[in-house]
Design a protein around this motif. Structure first.
Motif, PDB file in Angstrom:
ATOM      1  N   ARG A   4       6.736 -24.575  13.704  1.00 59.76           N
ATOM      2  CA  ARG A   4       5.917 -24.223  14.803  1.00 59.76           C
ATOM      3  C   ARG A   4       5.326 -25.373  15.720  1.00 59.76           C
ATOM      4  NH1 ARG A   4       3.402 -18.428  12.929  1.00 59.76           N
ATOM      5  NH2 ARG A   4       4.712 -17.488  14.526  1.00 59.76           N
ATOM      6  N   GLU A   5       5.120 -25.155  17.094  1.00 60.02           N
ATOM      7  CA  GLU A   5       4.435 -26.162  17.849  1.00 60.02           C
ATOM      8  C   GLU A   5       3.230 -26.677  17.427  1.00 60.02           C
ATOM      9  OE1 GLU A   5       3.078 -26.476  22.326  1.00 60.02           O
ATOM     10  OE2 GLU A   5       4.891 -25.393  22.005  1.00 60.02           O
ATOM     11  N   SER A   6       2.149 -25.624  16.890  1.00 56.99           N
ATOM     12  CA  SER A   6       0.938 -26.055  16.418  1.00 56.99           C
ATOM     13  C   SER A   6       1.010 -26.856  15.188  1.00 56.99           C
ATOM     14  CB  SER A   6       0.219 -24.688  16.326  1.00 56.99           C
ATOM     15  OG  SER A   6       0.921 -23.752  15.199  1.00 56.99           O
ATOM     16  N   ALA A   7       2.061 -26.549  14.223  1.00 56.67           N
ATOM     17  CA  ALA A   7       2.107 -27.312  13.196  1.00 56.67           C
ATOM     18  C   ALA A   7       2.389 -28.855  13.426  1.00 56.67           C
ATOM     19  CB  ALA A   7       3.228 -26.713  12.202  1.00 56.67           C
ATOM     20  N   GLU A   8       3.428 -29.109  14.330  1.00 59.80           N
ATOM     21  CA  GLU A   8       3.687 -30.246  14.849  1.00 59.80           C
ATOM     22  C   GLU A   8       2.526 -31.033  15.574  1.00 59.80           C
ATOM     23  OE1 GLU A   8       8.376 -29.629  15.859  1.00 59.80           O
ATOM     24  OE2 GLU A   8       6.867 -29.574  17.313  1.00 59.80           O
ATOM     25  N   ASP A   9       1.557 -30.280  16.149  1.00 55.75           N
ATOM     26  CA  ASP A   9       0.529 -30.913  16.783  1.00 55.75           C
ATOM     27  C   ASP A   9      -0.592 -31.347  15.653  1.00 55.75           C
ATOM     28  OD1 ASP A   9       1.180 -30.663  19.373  1.00 55.75           O
ATOM     29  OD2 ASP A   9       0.403 -29.053  19.722  1.00 55.75           O
ATOM     30  N   TYR A  10      -0.609 -30.713  14.431  1.00 59.30           N
ATOM     31  CA  TYR A  10      -1.850 -30.814  13.472  1.00 59.30           C
ATOM     32  C   TYR A  10      -0.935 -32.057  12.666  1.00 59.30           C
ATOM     33  CZ  TYR A  10      -4.748 -26.799  13.537  1.00 59.30           C
ATOM     34  OH  TYR A  10      -5.666 -25.958  13.956  1.00 59.30           O
ATOM     35  N   LEU A  11       0.236 -32.170  12.480  1.00 58.33           N
ATOM     36  CA  LEU A  11       0.962 -33.260  11.633  1.00 58.33           C
ATOM     37  C   LEU A  11       0.782 -34.642  12.582  1.00 58.33           C
ATOM     38  CD1 LEU A  11       4.051 -31.402  10.168  1.00 58.33           C
ATOM     39  CD2 LEU A  11       2.126 -32.065   9.131  1.00 58.33           C
ATOM     40  N   GLU A  12       1.082 -34.432  13.780  1.00 59.24           N
ATOM     41  CA  GLU A  12       0.726 -35.731  14.616  1.00 59.24           C
ATOM     42  C   GLU A  12      -0.472 -36.094  14.590  1.00 59.24           C
ATOM     43  OE1 GLU A  12       2.031 -36.949  19.302  1.00 59.24           O
ATOM     44  OE2 GLU A  12       1.653 -34.793  18.784  1.00 59.24           O
ATOM     45  N   ALA A  13      -1.500 -35.225  14.891  1.00 57.44           N
ATOM     46  CA  ALA A  13      -2.753 -35.612  14.571  1.00 57.44           C
ATOM     47  C   ALA A  13      -3.125 -36.323  13.103  1.00 57.44           C
ATOM     48  CB  ALA A  13      -3.651 -34.432  14.874  1.00 57.44           C
ATOM     49  N   ILE A  14      -2.584 -35.823  12.364  1.00 60.36           N
ATOM     50  CA  ILE A  14      -2.981 -36.421  10.879  1.00 60.36           C
ATOM     51  C   ILE A  14      -2.331 -37.831  10.918  1.00 60.36           C
ATOM     52  CG2 ILE A  14      -2.423 -36.333   8.578  1.00 60.36           C
ATOM     53  CD1 ILE A  14      -2.346 -33.373   8.709  1.00 60.36           C
ATOM     54  N   LEU A  15      -1.146 -38.176  11.569  1.00 60.80           N
ATOM     55  CA  LEU A  15      -0.528 -39.513  11.594  1.00 60.80           C
ATOM     56  C   LEU A  15      -1.286 -40.479  12.344  1.00 60.80           C
ATOM     57  CD1 LEU A  15       2.000 -40.866  11.083  1.00 60.80           C
ATOM     58  CD2 LEU A  15       2.728 -40.387  13.260  1.00 60.80           C
ATOM     59  N   ILE A  16      -1.837 -39.697  13.588  1.00 58.73           N
ATOM     60  CA  ILE A  16      -2.597 -40.708  14.587  1.00 58.73           C
ATOM     61  C   ILE A  16      -3.975 -41.020  13.627  1.00 58.73           C
ATOM     62  CG2 ILE A  16      -4.151 -40.828  16.506  1.00 58.73           C
ATOM     63  CD1 ILE A  16      -1.690 -38.973  17.699  1.00 58.73           C
ATOM     64  N   LEU A  17      -4.564 -40.227  13.117  1.00 56.87           N
ATOM     65  CA  LEU A  17      -6.006 -40.303  12.680  1.00 56.87           C
ATOM     66  C   LEU A  17      -5.756 -41.188  11.367  1.00 56.87           C
ATOM     67  CD1 LEU A  17      -7.486 -36.956  13.070  1.00 56.87           C
ATOM     68  CD2 LEU A  17      -8.162 -38.544  14.091  1.00 56.87           C
ATOM     69  N   LYS A  18      -4.738 -40.930  10.611  1.00 54.61           N
ATOM     70  CA  LYS A  18      -4.363 -42.064   9.528  1.00 54.61           C
ATOM     71  C   LYS A  18      -4.349 -43.355   9.848  1.00 54.61           C
ATOM     72  CE  LYS A  18      -3.131 -42.431   4.968  1.00 54.61           C
ATOM     73  NZ  LYS A  18      -3.739 -42.632   3.901  1.00 54.61           N
ATOM     74  N   GLY A  19      -3.671 -43.577  10.949  1.00 54.52           N
ATOM     75  CA  GLY A  19      -3.600 -44.832  11.430  1.00 54.52           C
ATOM     76  C   GLY A  19      -4.751 -45.560  12.038  1.00 54.52           C
ATOM     77  N   GLU A  20      -5.566 -44.568  12.712  1.00 53.48           N
ATOM     78  CA  GLU A  20      -6.889 -45.196  13.197  1.00 53.48           C
ATOM     79  C   GLU A  20      -8.112 -45.397  12.175  1.00 53.48           C
ATOM     80  OE1 GLU A  20      -7.949 -42.188  15.975  1.00 53.48           O
ATOM     81  OE2 GLU A  20      -6.685 -42.941  17.581  1.00 53.48           O
TER      82      GLU A  20
END
Length: 129
Positions: A4-20
């Motif tokens: 689902r789109e919402s799951a993709e958004d969560y996974l993307e957010a985790i990736l971004i936050l992990k990088g930051e």
């Protein structure tokens, strides 16, 4: 791999936050996405049960290989589409919002063609002095 789109958004957010930040907790995701902590907790439970993330005893969230693959795919789409729209003159707020919608709905074939065209355009730009 279809989620689902919402799951993709969560996974993307985790990736971004992990990088930051290096570490990611549910509260970080809630702040980043503007969602409530209970909503994020439910989503993390679903992502964990489906093998997209792990959660340590310290409540640190990490992507599994399967989650990392999806997060990187979505994030790449977001970056390329946002930059394309900005280069076309779309205002930054609209470019980001539109890219967020497009990143989930474009076929792999269409995105591959857009990305190839985008990279070709970048390669043909005059070098800055």
């Amino acid at each position: 791999m279809q989620i689902r789109e919402s799951a993709e958004d969560y996974l993307e957010a985790i990736l971004i936050l992990k990088g930051e930040n290096g570490n990611v907790r549910a509260i970080d995701i809630a702040h980043h996405l503007g969602f409530s902590r209970p909503s994020v907790s439910i989503a993390m439970k679903n992502l964990r049960e489906n093998g997209y993330i792990t959660v340590s005893q310290d409540a640190l969230i990490s992507l599994t290989a399967k989650g990392q693959e999806i997060a990187e795919r979505v994030y790449e789409r977001h970056q390329v589409l946002t930059d394309c729209l900005l280069r076309l003159g779309v205002n930054p707020a609209n470019a980001k919002a539109d890219a967020c919608r497009l990143e989930h709905d474009l076929s792999d074939d269409s995105f591959a063609k857009i990305k190839a065209y985008y990279l070709q355009c970048l390669a043909n730009q005059p070098k800055a002095n």
